[in-house]
Design a protein around this motif. Structure first.
Motif, PDB file in Angstrom:
ATOM      1  N   VAL A 153       0.852  -1.200   0.000  1.00  0.00           N
ATOM      2  CA  VAL A 153       0.000   0.000   0.000  1.00  0.00           C
ATOM      3  C   VAL A 153       0.878   1.237   0.000  1.00  0.00           C
ATOM      4  N   GLY A 154       1.891   1.236   0.884  1.00  0.00           N
ATOM      5  CA  GLY A 154       2.813   2.367   0.924  1.00  0.00           C
ATOM      6  C   GLY A 154       3.525   2.557  -0.396  1.00  0.00           C
ATOM      7  N   ALA A 155       3.943   1.444  -1.012  1.00  0.00           N
ATOM      8  CA  ALA A 155       4.638   1.524  -2.298  1.00  0.00           C
ATOM      9  C   ALA A 155       3.722   2.056  -3.390  1.00  0.00           C
ATOM     10  N   ALA A 156       2.474   1.558  -3.406  1.00  0.00           N
ATOM     11  CA  ALA A 156       1.536   1.999  -4.438  1.00  0.00           C
ATOM     12  C   ALA A 156       1.179   3.475  -4.272  1.00  0.00           C
ATOM     13  N   VAL A 157       0.920   3.892  -3.033  1.00  0.00           N
ATOM     14  CA  VAL A 157       0.602   5.302  -2.787  1.00  0.00           C
ATOM     15  C   VAL A 157       1.791   6.180  -3.158  1.00  0.00           C
ATOM     16  N   ALA A 158       2.996   5.731  -2.805  1.00  0.00           N
ATOM     17  CA  ALA A 158       4.192   6.519  -3.106  1.00  0.00           C
ATOM     18  C   ALA A 158       4.406   6.671  -4.607  1.00  0.00           C
ATOM     19  N   THR A 159       4.184   5.593  -5.368  1.00  0.00           N
ATOM     20  CA  THR A 159       4.360   5.719  -6.815  1.00  0.00           C
ATOM     21  C   THR A 159       3.326   6.659  -7.420  1.00  0.00           C
ATOM     22  N   MET A 160       2.108   6.650  -6.868  1.00  0.00           N
ATOM     23  CA  MET A 160       1.099   7.584  -7.348  1.00  0.00           C
ATOM     24  C   MET A 160       1.452   9.017  -6.966  1.00  0.00           C
ATOM     25  N   VAL A 161       1.987   9.191  -5.742  1.00  0.00           N
ATOM     26  CA  VAL A 161       2.436  10.520  -5.326  1.00  0.00           C
ATOM     27  C   VAL A 161       3.577  10.990  -6.220  1.00  0.00           C
ATOM     28  N   GLY A 162       4.544  10.094  -6.445  1.00  0.00           N
ATOM     29  CA  GLY A 162       5.665  10.445  -7.306  1.00  0.00           C
ATOM     30  C   GLY A 162       5.217  10.752  -8.717  1.00  0.00           C
ATOM     31  N   PHE A 163       4.297   9.943  -9.250  1.00  0.00           N
ATOM     32  CA  PHE A 163       3.750  10.183 -10.580  1.00  0.00           C
ATOM     33  C   PHE A 163       3.051  11.538 -10.638  1.00  0.00           C
ATOM     34  N   GLY A 164       2.301  11.859  -9.575  1.00  0.00           N
ATOM     35  CA  GLY A 164       1.612  13.142  -9.527  1.00  0.00           C
ATOM     36  C   GLY A 164       2.573  14.315  -9.500  1.00  0.00           C
ATOM     37  N   PHE A 165       3.621  14.211  -8.662  1.00  0.00           N
ATOM     38  CA  PHE A 165       4.639  15.263  -8.616  1.00  0.00           C
ATOM     39  C   PHE A 165       5.289  15.453  -9.986  1.00  0.00           C
ATOM     40  N   ALA A 166       5.648  14.322 -10.630  1.00  0.00           N
ATOM     41  CA  ALA A 166       6.331  14.400 -11.920  1.00  0.00           C
ATOM     42  C   ALA A 166       5.426  14.986 -12.992  1.00  0.00           C
ATOM     43  N   ALA A 167       4.140  14.601 -12.971  1.00  0.00           N
ATOM     44  CA  ALA A 167       3.207  15.085 -13.987  1.00  0.00           C
ATOM     45  C   ALA A 167       2.929  16.575 -13.840  1.00  0.00           C
ATOM     46  N   VAL A 168       2.844  17.042 -12.595  1.00  0.00           N
ATOM     47  CA  VAL A 168       2.485  18.444 -12.350  1.00  0.00           C
ATOM     48  C   VAL A 168       3.706  19.353 -12.335  1.00  0.00           C
ATOM     49  N   PHE A 169       4.771  18.912 -11.673  1.00  0.00           N
ATOM     50  CA  PHE A 169       5.928  19.790 -11.467  1.00  0.00           C
ATOM     51  C   PHE A 169       7.161  19.389 -12.279  1.00  0.00           C
ATOM     52  N   GLY A 170       7.100  18.243 -12.952  1.00  0.00           N
ATOM     53  CA  GLY A 170       8.227  17.807 -13.759  1.00  0.00           C
ATOM     54  C   GLY A 170       9.233  16.983 -12.970  1.00  0.00           C
ATOM     55  N   ASP A 171      10.234  16.507 -13.695  1.00  0.00           N
ATOM     56  CA  ASP A 171      11.240  15.647 -13.063  1.00  0.00           C
ATOM     57  C   ASP A 171      12.032  16.356 -11.978  1.00  0.00           C
ATOM     58  N   GLY A 172      12.061  17.683 -12.001  1.00  0.00           N
ATOM     59  CA  GLY A 172      12.801  18.437 -10.989  1.00  0.00           C
ATOM     60  C   GLY A 172      12.196  18.370  -9.602  1.00  0.00           C
ATOM     61  N   SER A 173      11.027  17.758  -9.490  1.00  0.00           N
ATOM     62  CA  SER A 173      10.358  17.656  -8.181  1.00  0.00           C
ATOM     63  C   SER A 173      10.851  16.466  -7.372  1.00  0.00           C
ATOM     64  N   TRP A 174      11.959  15.854  -7.791  1.00  0.00           N
ATOM     65  CA  TRP A 174      12.435  14.633  -7.125  1.00  0.00           C
ATOM     66  C   TRP A 174      12.764  14.870  -5.659  1.00  0.00           C
ATOM     67  N   ARG A 175      13.193  16.088  -5.294  1.00  0.00           N
ATOM     68  CA  ARG A 175      13.485  16.361  -3.882  1.00  0.00           C
ATOM     69  C   ARG A 175      12.219  16.253  -3.031  1.00  0.00           C
ATOM     70  N   TRP A 176      11.112  16.780  -3.554  1.00  0.00           N
ATOM     71  CA  TRP A 176       9.850  16.702  -2.816  1.00  0.00           C
ATOM     72  C   TRP A 176       9.387  15.256  -2.706  1.00  0.00           C
ATOM     73  N   MET A 177       9.649  14.469  -3.747  1.00  0.00           N
ATOM     74  CA  MET A 177       9.284  13.053  -3.689  1.00  0.00           C
ATOM     75  C   MET A 177       9.990  12.358  -2.534  1.00  0.00           C
ATOM     76  N   LEU A 178      11.306  12.557  -2.432  1.00  0.00           N
ATOM     77  CA  LEU A 178      12.083  11.870  -1.401  1.00  0.00           C
ATOM     78  C   LEU A 178      11.723  12.350   0.004  1.00  0.00           C
TER      79      LEU A 178
END
Length: 460
Positions: A153-178
Motif C-alpha cells: 500500500v505504501g509503495a503503491a501510494v508513493a508511486t502515485m504521489v511520485g507520478f503526480g509530482f512528476a506530472a504536475v511539477f516535472g522531473d525536478g520535483s524529485w526532492r519533494w518526492m524523497l
C-alpha cells in the motif's frame, strides 16, 4: 484444560486490530521510501550528474542498509525489547527522509539512503516479532502477512504521489518526492505511542510481574505467569546468533533466507528501476513508464490481498510452492520476447506481480512462526539481511546487466532465481497452519516445548 494459551486461543480483539495498525505503519513507510526512489531517480540523475555506478549505488544503498539494520537491530530487539526499538527506528526514518530534500552531491543521497535502509532493516524484526507474539493462532499468518500488504500500500501510494509530482511539477520535483515520507512518518510515530511490550518477551527475560500486568490489561482476567519457564532453552538464550548457525535452526535460516532472497531480488529491481526497465522493453520513458509502474505496483498489492486468506485455507507450504511455479511463467515470457508488443509486456509484468503475493505474504510470517521468542527477532533480522544481499546485488547490477545482456537476459536471470526459490521451498518448507507459536517454533514438530507445557498450566 485447553492445550492452547490465552494468547493463542483468544478471539480477535480491538487491541489486536490497533496493534496491527501500529505495527503496519513501519512497513507502510518502508514501502513508500523504497519505491518512490525509482521515480525520483529520473530527475535526480541529470541534476546530480549520476553515472552508471553512482546510479547503481543510489538504488542499492537502502538495501545495503537493510542488511546492516536487520543483523544489528534484530539481535538488539531480542536483548532490550520490542517496544523501545519500535519508536527509535521511525525517528531515524523521518529525519533521514527530510534531509534527502537538501542533497547536492551523489555521496549525500547514497549515505542518506543507507541510513534509511538501516532503520527499515531494524523495523522488520521489531514490528513482525511484536505483532506475532500477541496474535491468536487462527489469525496469525494472515495478520502478520498483512504487514506486507501495508508495505505494498505504501509503495503503491508513493508511486502515485511520485507520478503526480512528476506530472504536475516535472522531473525536478524529485526532492519533494524523497522528502514526502515525513508526512506518513510523523503520523505513524504518533500512533505508536503507548504500544505495550510483548508478554512472551517479558517472560523470556524472567519479568513475570510485567508480563502478568500487560496480559491482564489486554485480556481482562487475572493470569498468573510466575511459574512459566523463562527460556526455551538456556543454550538458545545464551547463544544468540550462534544458535542460528547449526542444526534445525540453520536449516530454517537457509529456507527462510533462500525463498525470501529469491522473491525480493526481482521485486526490488522492478521497484527501484521500474521506469527504466519498462523503457528498455520499448515503452517510452516519462509519463507512460510512470503509469506502467503505478499499475504494476497496485497489482503487487492485489496479489498480496488475494494470498492472505489462502495462508489459512490452503496452508503456507502449498501457497508458497505454487506461487513460485506461477511466477516463473511471466518471467520466462519476458525473457523470450523482450521485443514483444506493449500489451504483452504489461500483462506479463502484471501476472508476475499478482502471483508473487504468496511469497511476499509469507516472507515475514514464516520466520516469525518457526523461531522461538528468545531468537525470533534475531532470526528475522538475519533472514532479512540474507534477502537484502540478493536484493542489493541485483539492484546494483541491474543497470549494468541491461547494458551488457539486454532486458531479455536480465529477465532470464530473474526466472533462474525464482526457480531457486521454488527448489528451496519444495525441499525445506514446513507447514505451520493451525499450530501454536510454541509448536511451530519447536525443533521437534508435534511436541510441546518446556515453555509451552508450563504455559498450559498458567493459561498464557
Amino acid at each position: 484444560m485447553s492445550n492452547n494459551s490465552v494468547i493463542d486461543s483468544s478471539p480477535l480483539l480491538p487491541f489486536h486490530k490497533k496493534l496491527l495498525i501500529q505495527s503496519a505503519g513501519g512497513p507502510f513507510l518502508d514501502g513508500w521510501l523504497l519505491s518512490i526512489v525509482g521515480i525520483a531517480l529520473v530527475g535526480m540523475v541529470p541534476e546530480l550528474g549520476l553515472g552508471t555506478a553512482e546510479l547503481s549505488f543510489a538504488g542499492a544503498a537502502a538495501l545495503i542498509g537493510i542488511f546492516a539494520g536487520g543483523l544489528i537491530f534484530g539481535r538488539l530487539t531480542d536483548r532490550i525489547g520490542r517496544q523501545l526499538m519500535y519508536t527509535i527506528d521511525l525517528i531515524a526514518l523521518v529525519v533521514a527522509s527530510l534531509l534527502c530534500a537538501f542533497v547536492t552531491e551523489a555521496w549525500q543521497i547514497i549515505a542518506l539512503r543507507f541510513i534509511i535502509g538501516v532503520a527499515i532493516g531494524a523495523d522488520y524484526p521489531i514490528a513482525t516479532a511484536l505483532l506475532t507474539e500477541w496474535l491468536p493462532i487462527k489469525k496469525r499468518a494472515a495478520m502478520v502477512g498483512s504487514l506486507v500488504v501495508f508495505w505494498f500500500v505504501g509503495a503503491a501510494v508513493a508511486t502515485m504521489v511520485g507520478f503526480g509530482f512528476a506530472a504536475v511539477f516535472g522531473d525536478g520535483s524529485w526532492r519533494w518526492m524523497l522528502a514526502s515520507g515525513i508526512v506518513p512518518g510523523v503520523i505513524i510515530l504518533l500512533l505508536r505511542i503507548g504500544t505495550p511490550e510483548s508478554p512472551r518477551w517479558l517472560i523470556s527475560k524472567g519479568r513475570f510481574e510485567e508480563a502478568h500486568a500487560v496480559a491482564r490489561r489486554v485480556y481482562g482476567q487475572d493470569v498468573d505467569v510466575h511459574n512459566l519457564v523463562a527460556t526455551e532453552s538456556e543454550e538458545v538464550k545464551k547463544a544468540g546468533f550462534a544458535a542460528l548457525l547449526k542444526g534445525a535452526y540453520l536449516r530454517r535460516v537457509v529456507f527462510c533466507g533462500g525463498f525470501y532472497l529469491a522473491a525480493v531480488t526481482p521485486l526490488f529491481a522492478m521497484y527501484t528501476f521500474g521506469p527504466t526497465m519498462l523503457a528498455a522493453f520499448g515503452l517510452s520513458s516519462g509519463n507512460s513508464s510512470y503509469l506502467g509502474e503505478t499499475i504494476i505496483s497496485v497489482l503487487f498489492l492485489v496479489g498480496c490481498i488475494i494470498a492472505l486468506p489462502l495462508t489459512e485455507s490452503v496452508g503456507r507450504r502449498p501457497l508458497l510452492i505454487w506461487s513460485f511455479v506461477l511466477m516463473l511463467i511471466p518471467l520466462t515470457v519476458l525473457g523470450a520476447l523482450p521485443q514483444g508488443p506493449a500489451w504483452l509486456i504489461i500483462v506479463a509484468f502484471s501476472a508476475y506481480a499478482l502471483f508473487s503475493g504468496g511469497p511476499n505474504i509469507l516472507e515475514w510470517s514464516y520466520p516469525n512462526e518457526i523461531f522461538p521468542t528468545e531468537i525470533r527477532a534475531t532470526a528475522m533480522g538475519v533472514v532479512t539481511a540474507i534477502s537484502r544481499i540478493g536484493a542489493a546485488v541485483g539492484t546494483f547490477l541491474l543497470p549494468i546487466g541491461l547494458e551488457k545482456f539486454g532486458v531479455g537476459g536480465v529477465m532470464y536471470m530473474a526466472a533462474g532465481l525464482t526457480a531457486v526459490g521454488l527448489i528451496v521451498s519444495v525441499i525445506l518448507a514446513p507447514e505451520t497452519r493451525g499450530r501454536s507459536l510454541a509448536e511451530a517454533s519447536s525443533i521437534e514438530p508435534g511436541r510441546t516445548t518446556q515453555k509451552e507445557r508450563a504455559g498450559i498450566k498458567v493459561g498464557l
